[in-house]
Design a protein around this motif. Structure first.
Motif, PDB file in Angstrom:
ATOM      1  N   PRO A 293       0.852  -1.194   0.000  1.00 60.47           N
ATOM      2  CA  PRO A 293       0.000   0.000   0.000  1.00 60.47           C
ATOM      3  C   PRO A 293       0.889   1.246   0.000  1.00 60.47           C
ATOM      4  O   PRO A 293       1.894   1.281   0.704  1.00 60.47           O
ATOM      5  CB  PRO A 293      -0.765  -0.109   1.322  1.00 60.47           C
ATOM      6  N   THR A 294       0.520   2.236  -0.796  1.00 60.08           N
ATOM      7  CA  THR A 294       1.310   3.468  -0.817  1.00 60.08           C
ATOM      8  C   THR A 294       0.427   4.665  -0.484  1.00 60.08           C
ATOM      9  O   THR A 294      -0.766   4.680  -0.784  1.00 60.08           O
ATOM     10  CB  THR A 294       1.941   3.733  -2.195  1.00 60.08           C
ATOM     11  N   GLY A 295       1.030   5.666   0.098  1.00 59.94           N
ATOM     12  CA  GLY A 295       0.328   6.912   0.420  1.00 59.94           C
ATOM     13  C   GLY A 295       0.785   7.439   1.770  1.00 59.94           C
ATOM     14  O   GLY A 295       0.664   6.737   2.774  1.00 59.94           O
ATOM     15  N   THR A 296       1.301   8.663   1.781  1.00 61.34           N
ATOM     16  CA  THR A 296       1.760   9.292   3.026  1.00 61.34           C
ATOM     17  C   THR A 296       0.599   9.478   3.991  1.00 61.34           C
ATOM     18  O   THR A 296       0.778   9.532   5.204  1.00 61.34           O
ATOM     19  CB  THR A 296       2.428  10.651   2.690  1.00 61.34           C
ATOM     20  N   GLU A 297      -0.626   9.524   3.440  1.00 59.93           N
ATOM     21  CA  GLU A 297      -1.807   9.779   4.282  1.00 59.93           C
ATOM     22  C   GLU A 297      -2.266   8.543   5.071  1.00 59.93           C
ATOM     23  O   GLU A 297      -3.160   8.648   5.905  1.00 59.93           O
ATOM     24  CB  GLU A 297      -2.968  10.282   3.395  1.00 59.93           C
ATOM     25  N   LEU A 298      -1.670   7.396   4.809  1.00 59.66           N
ATOM     26  CA  LEU A 298      -2.210   6.158   5.403  1.00 59.66           C
ATOM     27  C   LEU A 298      -1.774   5.962   6.842  1.00 59.66           C
ATOM     28  O   LEU A 298      -0.600   6.130   7.176  1.00 59.66           O
ATOM     29  CB  LEU A 298      -1.769   4.947   4.574  1.00 59.66           C
TER      30      LEU A 298
ATOM     31  N   GLY B 293       5.269   5.567   2.252  1.00 57.99           N
ATOM     32  CA  GLY B 293       4.989   6.995   2.039  1.00 57.99           C
ATOM     33  C   GLY B 293       5.258   7.370   0.591  1.00 57.99           C
ATOM     34  O   GLY B 293       5.896   6.609  -0.148  1.00 57.99           O
ATOM     35  N   ASP B 294       4.737   8.490   0.167  1.00 63.17           N
ATOM     36  CA  ASP B 294       4.978   8.924  -1.214  1.00 63.17           C
ATOM     37  C   ASP B 294       6.380   9.527  -1.298  1.00 63.17           C
ATOM     38  O   ASP B 294       6.578  10.735  -1.137  1.00 63.17           O
ATOM     39  CB  ASP B 294       3.898   9.932  -1.627  1.00 63.17           C
ATOM     40  N   ASP B 295       7.336   8.642  -1.512  1.00 65.46           N
ATOM     41  CA  ASP B 295       8.752   9.003  -1.484  1.00 65.46           C
ATOM     42  C   ASP B 295       9.419   8.190  -2.594  1.00 65.46           C
ATOM     43  O   ASP B 295       9.397   6.960  -2.568  1.00 65.46           O
ATOM     44  CB  ASP B 295       9.299   8.649  -0.091  1.00 65.46           C
TER      45      ASP B 295
ATOM     46  N   GLY C 140      -2.369   2.383  -4.959  1.00 66.09           N
ATOM     47  CA  GLY C 140      -2.112   3.824  -4.985  1.00 66.09           C
ATOM     48  C   GLY C 140      -0.832   4.172  -5.733  1.00 66.09           C
ATOM     49  O   GLY C 140      -0.051   3.294  -6.121  1.00 66.09           O
ATOM     50  N   GLY C 141      -0.666   5.468  -5.982  1.00 58.33           N
ATOM     51  CA  GLY C 141       0.585   5.950  -6.571  1.00 58.33           C
ATOM     52  C   GLY C 141       0.732   5.747  -8.066  1.00 58.33           C
ATOM     53  O   GLY C 141       1.816   5.897  -8.610  1.00 58.33           O
ATOM     54  N   VAL C 142      -0.365   5.362  -8.757  1.00 58.40           N
ATOM     55  CA  VAL C 142      -0.243   5.153 -10.209  1.00 58.40           C
ATOM     56  C   VAL C 142      -1.000   6.217 -11.018  1.00 58.40           C
ATOM     57  O   VAL C 142      -1.060   6.134 -12.245  1.00 58.40           O
ATOM     58  CB  VAL C 142      -0.697   3.729 -10.642  1.00 58.40           C
TER      59      VAL C 142
ATOM     60  N   ARG D 298       2.983  13.372  -6.718  1.00 54.81           N
ATOM     61  CA  ARG D 298       3.516  12.457  -5.686  1.00 54.81           C
ATOM     62  C   ARG D 298       3.181  11.005  -5.996  1.00 54.81           C
ATOM     63  O   ARG D 298       3.347  10.146  -5.153  1.00 54.81           O
ATOM     64  CB  ARG D 298       2.928  12.815  -4.314  1.00 54.81           C
ATOM     65  N   ASP D 299       2.636  10.749  -7.181  1.00 58.68           N
ATOM     66  CA  ASP D 299       2.337   9.357  -7.559  1.00 58.68           C
ATOM     67  C   ASP D 299       3.595   8.754  -8.184  1.00 58.68           C
ATOM     68  O   ASP D 299       3.833   8.863  -9.387  1.00 58.68           O
ATOM     69  CB  ASP D 299       1.161   9.315  -8.535  1.00 58.68           C
ATOM     70  N   TYR D 300       4.404   8.123  -7.316  1.00 56.69           N
ATOM     71  CA  TYR D 300       5.728   7.690  -7.752  1.00 56.69           C
ATOM     72  C   TYR D 300       5.784   6.252  -8.252  1.00 56.69           C
ATOM     73  O   TYR D 300       6.774   5.847  -8.839  1.00 56.69           O
ATOM     74  CB  TYR D 300       6.727   7.842  -6.592  1.00 56.69           C
TER      75      TYR D 300
HETATM   76 MG    MG Z   1      -1.437   8.090  -3.281  1.00 59.28          MG
END
Ligand code: MG
Ligand code: AMP
Length: 415
Positions: free
Chosen positions: A182-187, A225-227, A248-250, A255-257
């Protein structure tokens, strides 16, 4: 950005770009839900001998054409006996269900159509045809026949078939090892109360459960995190996993890495984006034998793209015959409006309403509205170019697993 690939196009790209699974041999008792890797042949005839299928009397049918008639009872034979005894002219042998048919006999009259008269005599009240109430040797399956095919998932009834033919160990495919990232700094973890701007990492649990329903055991990493650097490092770390699923992130945000990292790596992106709703940012890549699927993070999009793409991919990776969600046609119960452009998978409630199915769209507040979505048992397919579908139309509907989990009122059929 050019024209997006259609759903059919990306699905066939997916299916054309999947590796085949490894095999292993496992004990029969560990086979439920596994996928058969070889054809299985009958090692004997079924039934293995001419067998009585009723409790009654084994007779020569010619002896009982004019009834009532009396026959001499010369013995009895039960399931498990070897039929040493034989039936001669005007003779009968008492026979139990599952017992071998005695030599000389060609039919069984059921006990209800006979009367015992004195010692050693039976009266037959109705005639029988030759072969009646008898299952002939090999009438079900002949020795050497292929009874199961590679690629079939082993349901309970197929386990029964394997057992009937003495397959005490079975060659099956090894299911893929999957990892969900799972990706996302908000999680934040589900145990936490989210702070400002944070949300709980629900996809981690949902996607793992979706994998489990396919017989795929998935590990879930800590949310990423989105890094960009960290994403690249984790992507490298999980190089040897069969099936890598990002959540996520696609999408197209700065920030979608995930898609950037994959495109920068030695992986080959087969497609990124499709003309579907939800799930437009779906990504599929290969790295050696690894299959990588990047699902958009919105929970409804994640769920639906899992069913549309991870499901068929996981089936192939498990050796299971190709297949997506089953489809039926149904009568539409409420109008659907649609902005043309992308094939739309509208969450819906499907029910059987003889002689066919009826489907009602479920209103949701968009791709994050998991609470409304979780009541859906199906996805109504709205073609890309349609602007609206009117009530009463016949539409195509994909069945979700929740459909099978629903109970139906028990119905009593008139015989
Ligand atoms: Mg995301
Ligand atoms: P993304 O696809 O990364 O742009 O994510 C889109 C939205 O999906 C985010 O703003 C979150 O609200 C939500 N989301 C992303 N990942 C998760 C997750 N693991 N669990 C629940 N919601 C998520």
């Amino acid at each position: 950005m050019g024209q997006l690939h259609t759903y059919d196009e990306v699905l066939s790209l997916l299916l054309q770009n999947l590796p085949s699974p490894a095999r292993e041999r496992v004990p029969l008792e560990a086979c439920a839900g596994r996928v058969l890797a070889t054809a299985v042949e009958a090692d004997l005839d079924l039934p293995p001998f001419d067998r009585g299928v009723m409790d009654g009397f084994a007779v020569r049918s010619a002896d009982v054409q004019s009834v009532p008639c009396r026959l001499r009872v010369v013995g009895d034979v039960a399931a498990g006996d070897s039929a040493e005894i034989s039936v001669g002219l005007k003779e009968a042998v008492r026979i139990m269900t599952g017992a071998p048919l005695p030599r000389g006999a060609d039919a069984v009259q059921m006990v209800e159509k006979t009367v015992q008269v004195g010692a050693g005599l039976v009266e037959i009240l109705e005639p029988v045809l030759s072969g009646e109430n008898v299952a002939r040797r090999a009438s079900e399956v002949q020795k050497g026949t292929i009874v199961l095919r590679p690629g079939q998932r082993l349901s309970s009834s197929k386990i029964g078939v394997l057992a009937a033919f003495g397959q005490h160990t079975v060659e099956v495919f090894r299911p893929p090892r999957a990892v969900i990232i799972p990706t996302g700094t908000e999680l934040v973890d589900v145990r936490e109360i989210p702070g400002p701007g944070e949300i709980r990492n629900s996809n981690a649990y949902m996607l793992k459960a979706q994998c489990a329903a396919l017989g795929v055991d998935a590990d879930v990493t800590q949310p990423l995190g989105d890094d960009r650097e960290r994403t690249a490092a984790v992507f490298e770390e999980f190089r040897s996993v069969d099936l890598l699923i990002f959540s996520g992130g696609v999408s197209m945000g700065d920030r979608d890495y995930v898609h950037m990292v994959i495109k920068d790596s030695d992986a080959r992106v087969v497609f990124h984006k499709a003309a579907i709703k939800p799930g437009k940012p779906i990504l599929f890549a290969r790295r050696a034998n690894q299959v990588i699927l990047g699902l958009p993070g919105n929970p409804v999009s994640s769920f639906v793209t899992f069913e549309l793409f991870v499901r068929p991919a996981a089936r192939v990776l498990s050796g299971w015959e190709q297949g997506g969600l089953p489809r039926v046609t149904a009568r539409l119960e409420a109008a659907v409006r649609h902005k043309p452009g992308r094939l739309f998978f509208q969450p819906a409630s499907l029910r059987f309403e003889g002689p066919g199915f009826a489907v009602t769209p479920i209103e949701t507040k968009g791709s994050a509205d998991m609470v409304a979505f979780c009541e859906a048992n199906s996805l109504l397919i709205v073609p890309a170019e349609v602007t609206h579908l009117e009530v009463g139309r016949t539409v195509e509907v994909m069945l979700l697993e929740t459909f099978w989990e629903e109970g139906f009122e028990n119905e009593v059929y008139a015989s």
